[in-house]
Design a protein around this motif. Structure first.
Motif, short mmCIF file in Angstrom:
data_model
loop_
_atom_site.label_atom_id
_atom_site.label_comp_id
_atom_site.label_asym_id
_atom_site.label_seq_id
_atom_site.Cartn_x
_atom_site.Cartn_y
_atom_site.Cartn_z
N ASN A 14 36.19 -50.86 -37.91
CA ASN A 14 35.03 -50.61 -37.03
C ASN A 14 34.81 -51.62 -35.99
O ASN A 14 34.80 -52.79 -36.66
CB ASN A 14 33.47 -50.18 -37.84
CG ASN A 14 33.74 -48.70 -38.34
OD1 ASN A 14 34.04 -47.67 -37.45
ND2 ASN A 14 33.55 -48.61 -39.40
N THR A 15 34.65 -51.69 -34.55
CA THR A 15 34.51 -52.68 -33.80
C THR A 15 33.64 -52.63 -32.78
O THR A 15 33.21 -51.58 -32.66
CB THR A 15 36.12 -53.50 -33.50
OG1 THR A 15 35.99 -54.41 -32.73
CG2 THR A 15 36.80 -52.12 -32.89
N ASP A 19 36.71 -54.64 -28.01
CA ASP A 19 37.95 -54.11 -28.80
C ASP A 19 38.26 -52.66 -28.59
O ASP A 19 39.42 -52.23 -28.52
CB ASP A 19 37.86 -54.44 -30.03
CG ASP A 19 37.67 -55.94 -30.49
OD1 ASP A 19 38.20 -56.69 -29.58
OD2 ASP A 19 37.03 -56.36 -31.38
N ALA A 20 37.30 -51.90 -28.60
CA ALA A 20 37.79 -50.46 -28.48
C ALA A 20 38.44 -50.11 -27.13
O ALA A 20 39.38 -49.44 -27.15
CB ALA A 20 36.52 -49.53 -28.58
N THR A 31 46.91 -43.38 -26.99
CA THR A 31 45.45 -43.18 -27.04
C THR A 31 44.94 -41.87 -26.69
O THR A 31 45.22 -41.63 -25.76
CB THR A 31 44.36 -44.29 -26.97
OG1 THR A 31 44.75 -44.58 -25.35
CG2 THR A 31 44.65 -45.46 -27.58
#
Length: 189
Positions: A14-15, A19-20, A31
């Motif tokens: 989880n970030t 970063d996402a 993605t």
């Protein structure tokens, strides 16, 4: 998802948003963005901002948030919608997130060289987009649903000629959906 603990449970990482988005736009990664909205048009353009005139709307929604970035920069998107005529409209009232814009190569001409909607999944079936025109068509309808029902609940003309009945989920798939994906019954009821 932004700040949704339901999708963070059990993840290996989880970030933060920076970063996402770095992962989202990474050229080597395929993605897929999962999106929803209040309205969708035949080219997969989404409205999650308002109904009616922007300055005097009949309804105002939270807006696109990160969906604009995801729809613009991800390898592709899969859109989840309730299949209702008022949601499947000939033209969205406000363009919150781009789909195939006006169809054909209009997305690329607008500078969006990556991505675009891959499918629209609803409670009646699965729609895809013609490879050349980028216009939505019915690919699959669920058992107990007829293609004509899908058309009746769509505010624009759908090509039904390629439609086939979807395979129902297996017992193992239903267990995974109910036990692991949606244990609280928020989506599946």
């Amino acid at each position: 998802a932004v700040a949704d603990p339901r999708v963070m449970s059990g993840t290996s990482l989880n970030t933060g948003l920076v970063d996402a988005f770095a992962v989202l736009v990474h050229r080597r990664l395929r993605t897929i963005a999962f999106l929803g909205a209040a309205q969708i048009d035949p080219y997969g353009n989404l409205n999650s901002t308002c109904l009616g005139d922007y300055h005097h709307p009949s309804a105002r929604f939270p807006g696109a948030g990160g969906a604009l970035d995801a729809a613009s920069l991800a390898f592709g998107s899969i859109i989840f919608m309730a299949h209702q005529k008022r949601r499947f409209v000939p033209q969205v009232d406000y363009l919150s997130s781009p789909g195939w814009l006006a169809g054909g190569d209009s997305r690329v001409q607008a500078g969006l060289k990556r991505g675009g909607p891959l499918a629209v999944v609803t409670d009646l079936g699965v729609m895809k987009f013609d490879l050349k025109t980028k216009y939505m068509y019915l690919e699959q309808y669920y058992p107990g649903v007829e293609p004509e029902q899908v058309q009746e609940n769509t505010g624009f003309e759908l090509d039904l000629s390629q439609a086939r009945q979807a395979e129902p989920p297996s017992e193992d798939e239903l267990v995974i959906l109910r036990r692991d994906i949606d244990p609280l019954g928020l989506i599946l009821g």
